[in-house]
Design a protein around this motif. Structure first.
Motif, PDB file in Angstrom:
ATOM      1  N   ALA A 105       0.818  -1.212   0.000  1.00  0.00           N
ATOM      2  CA  ALA A 105       0.000   0.000   0.000  1.00  0.00           C
ATOM      3  C   ALA A 105       0.852   1.263   0.000  1.00  0.00           C
ATOM      4  O   ALA A 105       0.456   2.292  -0.564  1.00  0.00           O
ATOM      5  N   GLY A 109       0.347   4.060  -2.726  1.00  0.00           N
ATOM      6  CA  GLY A 109       0.077   5.422  -2.273  1.00  0.00           C
ATOM      7  C   GLY A 109       1.056   6.424  -2.847  1.00  0.00           C
ATOM      8  O   GLY A 109       0.674   7.525  -3.262  1.00  0.00           O
ATOM      9  N   LEU A 122     -11.395   1.969  -3.420  1.00  0.00           N
ATOM     10  CA  LEU A 122     -10.531   0.851  -3.040  1.00  0.00           C
ATOM     11  C   LEU A 122     -11.313  -0.447  -3.217  1.00  0.00           C
ATOM     12  O   LEU A 122     -12.361  -0.642  -2.597  1.00  0.00           O
ATOM     13  N   ARG A 135      -6.265   1.078   4.366  1.00  0.00           N
ATOM     14  CA  ARG A 135      -6.821   2.365   3.979  1.00  0.00           C
ATOM     15  C   ARG A 135      -5.974   3.532   4.487  1.00  0.00           C
ATOM     16  O   ARG A 135      -5.745   4.521   3.773  1.00  0.00           O
ATOM     17  N   LEU A 138      -2.990   4.608   2.345  1.00  0.00           N
ATOM     18  CA  LEU A 138      -3.319   5.405   1.166  1.00  0.00           C
ATOM     19  C   LEU A 138      -3.717   6.824   1.564  1.00  0.00           C
ATOM     20  O   LEU A 138      -3.306   7.797   0.924  1.00  0.00           O
ATOM     21  N   VAL A 193      -8.305   1.612  -7.056  1.00  0.00           N
ATOM     22  CA  VAL A 193      -7.179   0.828  -6.540  1.00  0.00           C
ATOM     23  C   VAL A 193      -7.595  -0.635  -6.535  1.00  0.00           C
ATOM     24  O   VAL A 193      -8.510  -1.025  -5.808  1.00  0.00           O
ATOM     25  N   CYS A 215      -2.319  -3.149  -7.856  1.00  0.00           N
ATOM     26  CA  CYS A 215      -1.336  -3.301  -6.774  1.00  0.00           C
ATOM     27  C   CYS A 215      -0.302  -4.386  -7.073  1.00  0.00           C
ATOM     28  O   CYS A 215       0.859  -4.256  -6.683  1.00  0.00           O
TER      29      CYS A 215
END
Length: 229
Positions: A105, A109, A122, A135, A138, A193, A215
């Protein structure tokens, strides 16, 4: 080149994709017969899949810590945990080894921040979509996220654990994800994402109205950067 360790088997289908992306990138960079110097600890996914209780997550952390230590001992200079959901125990695994573990992440990010993305949806399994461990990484990079869609999270859980982790590609699931992506594109967001390493198997990341931050590819390419120094 530097040696990279992969904690994989989480699932084997996505680990195979990591292996492919990394080796293709190293070949493009170095040419000839060059391939990536990798160590892979491929775990039995059944022992850590779909954790829900604190006890189950404690057990999963122990499994990943042992894997990370074996890879470090074998000479890996950095590690990737090849699953979004397993980053729930990232801090405990990182604290158990002396080599860096590249956080999925964090890498996503940073890329979104560099691209100027401020609002996103997301998409992933239930724990990734709903829990803070992912979360917040990000949000720390200036990305505001839509609230979790629980119906979508439950459906993705079924798709991932019943189909994708065992190599099953369903046309019905492909159509469902395409429809969901179309609906998300109508909302006030700049990007999606794709925070599940298996979803790339049924989502065309290049054929959507909104930019998709995959990702798996972003994380694997961070591993390539380490390998190439």
């Amino acid at each position: 080149m530097h040696k990279l360790g992969l904690i994989g088997g989480l699932s084997w289908t996505s680990t195979a994709r990591y292996y492919e992306i990394i080796n293709q990138a190293v070949h493009r960079a170095r040419g000839g017969q060059h391939s990536a110097p990798l160590l892979i600890e491929s775990l039995d996914f059944a022992t850590v899949a779909a954790c829900t209780t604190d006890e189950e997550w404690d057990s999963a952390a122990g499994v990943l810590i042992e894997a990370a230590r074996r890879l470090e001992t074998a000479g890996a200079g950095a590690l990737l945990i090849c699953a979004n959901s397993m980053h729930r125990v990232y801090d405990r695994v990182q604290g158990a080894v002396n080599v860096p573990i590249l956080h999925i992440a964090e890498r996503v990010g940073k890329k979104m921040q560099a691209d100027g993305v401020e609002k996103a949806a997301l998409i992933g399994t239930r724990n990734v979509m709903t829990e803070k461990f992912y979360r917040q990484r990000l949000v720390a990079h200036g990305v505001s996220l839509l609230p979790a869609d629980m119906e979508l999270a439950d459906r993705i859980d079924r798709i991932v654990y019943d189909e994708l982790t065992v190599g099953k590609i369903s046309r019905e699931s492909e159509r469902y994800m395409k429809s969901e992506m179309t609906d998300i594109a109508k909302q006030d967001v700049q990007a999606v994402v794709l925070a599940c390493t298996e979803l790339e198997l049924i989502v065309d990341v290049k054929a959507n109205v909104l930019p998709i931050y995959d990702c798996t590819s972003i994380h694997a390419k961070a591993g390539v950067d380490f390998i190439l120094g």
